[in-house]
Design a protein around this motif. Sequence first.
Motif, PDB file in Angstrom:
ATOM      1  N   GLY A  68      36.430  64.360  37.544  1.00  0.00           N
ATOM      2  CA  GLY A  68      34.793  64.175  37.873  1.00  0.00           C
ATOM      3  C   GLY A  68      34.353  63.661  36.549  1.00  0.00           C
ATOM      4  O   GLY A  68      34.259  62.937  36.201  1.00  0.00           O
ATOM      5  N   MET A  69      34.570  64.154  36.247  1.00  0.00           N
ATOM      6  CA  MET A  69      34.869  64.864  33.904  1.00  0.00           C
ATOM      7  C   MET A  69      35.443  62.751  33.941  1.00  0.00           C
ATOM      8  O   MET A  69      34.614  62.387  33.016  1.00  0.00           O
ATOM      9  N   ARG A  70      36.342  62.591  33.826  1.00  0.00           N
ATOM     10  CA  ARG A  70      36.692  61.210  33.589  1.00  0.00           C
ATOM     11  C   ARG A  70      36.612  60.571  34.238  1.00  0.00           C
ATOM     12  O   ARG A  70      36.035  59.274  33.113  1.00  0.00           O
ATOM     13  N   LEU A  71      35.800  60.528  35.589  1.00  0.00           N
ATOM     14  CA  LEU A  71      34.816  59.076  36.331  1.00  0.00           C
ATOM     15  C   LEU A  71      33.144  59.217  35.161  1.00  0.00           C
ATOM     16  O   LEU A  71      32.861  58.069  35.323  1.00  0.00           O
ATOM     17  N   MET A  72      32.779  59.946  35.521  1.00  0.00           N
ATOM     18  CA  MET A  72      31.959  60.039  34.318  1.00  0.00           C
ATOM     19  C   MET A  72      31.927  59.993  32.966  1.00  0.00           C
ATOM     20  O   MET A  72      31.072  60.355  32.266  1.00  0.00           O
ATOM     21  N   GLU A  73      33.236  60.046  32.516  1.00  0.00           N
ATOM     22  CA  GLU A  73      33.172  60.060  30.747  1.00  0.00           C
ATOM     23  C   GLU A  73      32.664  60.753  29.875  1.00  0.00           C
ATOM     24  O   GLU A  73      31.931  60.736  29.271  1.00  0.00           O
ATOM     25  N   ALA A  89      31.662  67.404  42.612  1.00  0.00           N
ATOM     26  CA  ALA A  89      31.346  66.599  43.193  1.00  0.00           C
ATOM     27  C   ALA A  89      31.299  64.826  43.361  1.00  0.00           C
ATOM     28  O   ALA A  89      32.089  64.420  44.110  1.00  0.00           O
ATOM     29  N   VAL A  90      31.610  65.076  41.744  1.00  0.00           N
ATOM     30  CA  VAL A  90      31.993  63.433  41.769  1.00  0.00           C
ATOM     31  C   VAL A  90      33.545  63.009  41.614  1.00  0.00           C
ATOM     32  O   VAL A  90      34.338  62.471  42.714  1.00  0.00           O
ATOM     33  N   GLY A  91      34.314  64.356  41.533  1.00  0.00           N
ATOM     34  CA  GLY A  91      35.631  64.288  41.516  1.00  0.00           C
ATOM     35  C   GLY A  91      36.325  64.245  42.664  1.00  0.00           C
ATOM     36  O   GLY A  91      37.637  64.319  43.129  1.00  0.00           O
ATOM     37  N   GLN A  92      36.159  65.148  43.662  1.00  0.00           N
ATOM     38  CA  GLN A  92      36.334  65.830  45.224  1.00  0.00           C
ATOM     39  C   GLN A  92      36.628  64.320  46.102  1.00  0.00           C
ATOM     40  O   GLN A  92      38.208  64.555  46.279  1.00  0.00           O
TER      41      GLN A  92
END
Length: 378
Positions: A68-73, A89-92
């Motif tokens: 999720g951290m990667r996807l949200m930069e 929630a973003v990364g799951q």
Amino acid sequence: MARGGGFVFDLGYFPAMTLVVKLGSSIVAADDGELRAEVLDSVCAQVSELEQGGERVLMVTSGAIARGMRLMELSQRPKAMDELQAASAVGQGDLFRAYESRLAKGGTRAAQVLLTAADIAARTNYLNARQTLRRLLAWGVVPVVNENDTTATDEISFGDNDFLAAQVALLLDARLLVLLTNVDGLLSGDPRTEPDAELIAEVTDFSQLEGLEIGDRTSAFGSGGMRSKVAAAEMASEAGIPAVICNGTEQGTLVSASAGEPRGTRFAPGEGKTSSFKLWLKYAKPARGRLLVDAGAARVLRERGSSLLPVGISAVEGSFEPGDAIDVASDGETIGKGISDYSARELRRVIGMKSEEVRELLPHAADEVVHRDRFVLL
């Protein structure tokens, strides 16, 4: 009978050969949060190979927050609970799809399973989770298990997924727990400061690890480290389940470890086997209070396996209800943990009383505060 994927399954079938594999954040994601595709390719191919060969495999994964951290930069790991939960929630979903697509290449179907510590702490939920996981395994599906970070709190979280993996291994009475990380196994020292540190190939008695400095972090994204992996292996050992800590970045490690070949550090199963209920009580159900007992009560609990009666209790700490777990201590030392048949309020009225006196004051109360069948020594 039920049918799935062209095969017929007996609804009473229980898969006895269950392998639990845990992938740590250090091998799921690189330091920049990007998925380590080559490692996931390798591990998933091995899982499919094992599953197609008749093994029943369950995967426990870390890495949802990192993904999720990667996807949200995000430049650094959040500290606030809501930010951690949002990143998870973003990364799951993206993380599960990475497993699902890779397992599918090997002809293996996957299912996402999210658990919280509360699911494990409640006995009914615990048994329901076991039935669901057993059903997936019986269907030839590989469950991909992660903690449900979106709803977990500090008070009801597993702390790290090594503990979750051990809990799942206990839950299913697995034949083996494999903890994959980015190092070769448990070393005699920290290789960053002790270049001569050697791999400990086998642990037959956890007392042999006394004096070792075992680290608590393995990557920028992990919350466990080697210390939590050793603790997870000790939990499994107590349940009669062997465990292996090995390097998941090396090709073929999982298949070799599952076959009993020398890989990483192997932890031997304990000689005795604690009951499933008492393992659940010891490791999964949080204590809501504490009872202080006198020396006589402490002795019979330790030596005779007796039940705890009100007469042996000298003090009640905390607030709890019947059915809650409580710690039992004497002279500053915790003796064990049990399920209380009394509330804290009731107990404060009868501590130190003999059974006849208790019946006069509380006619419908149980004779035992903690029955011996619902008590485990710590």
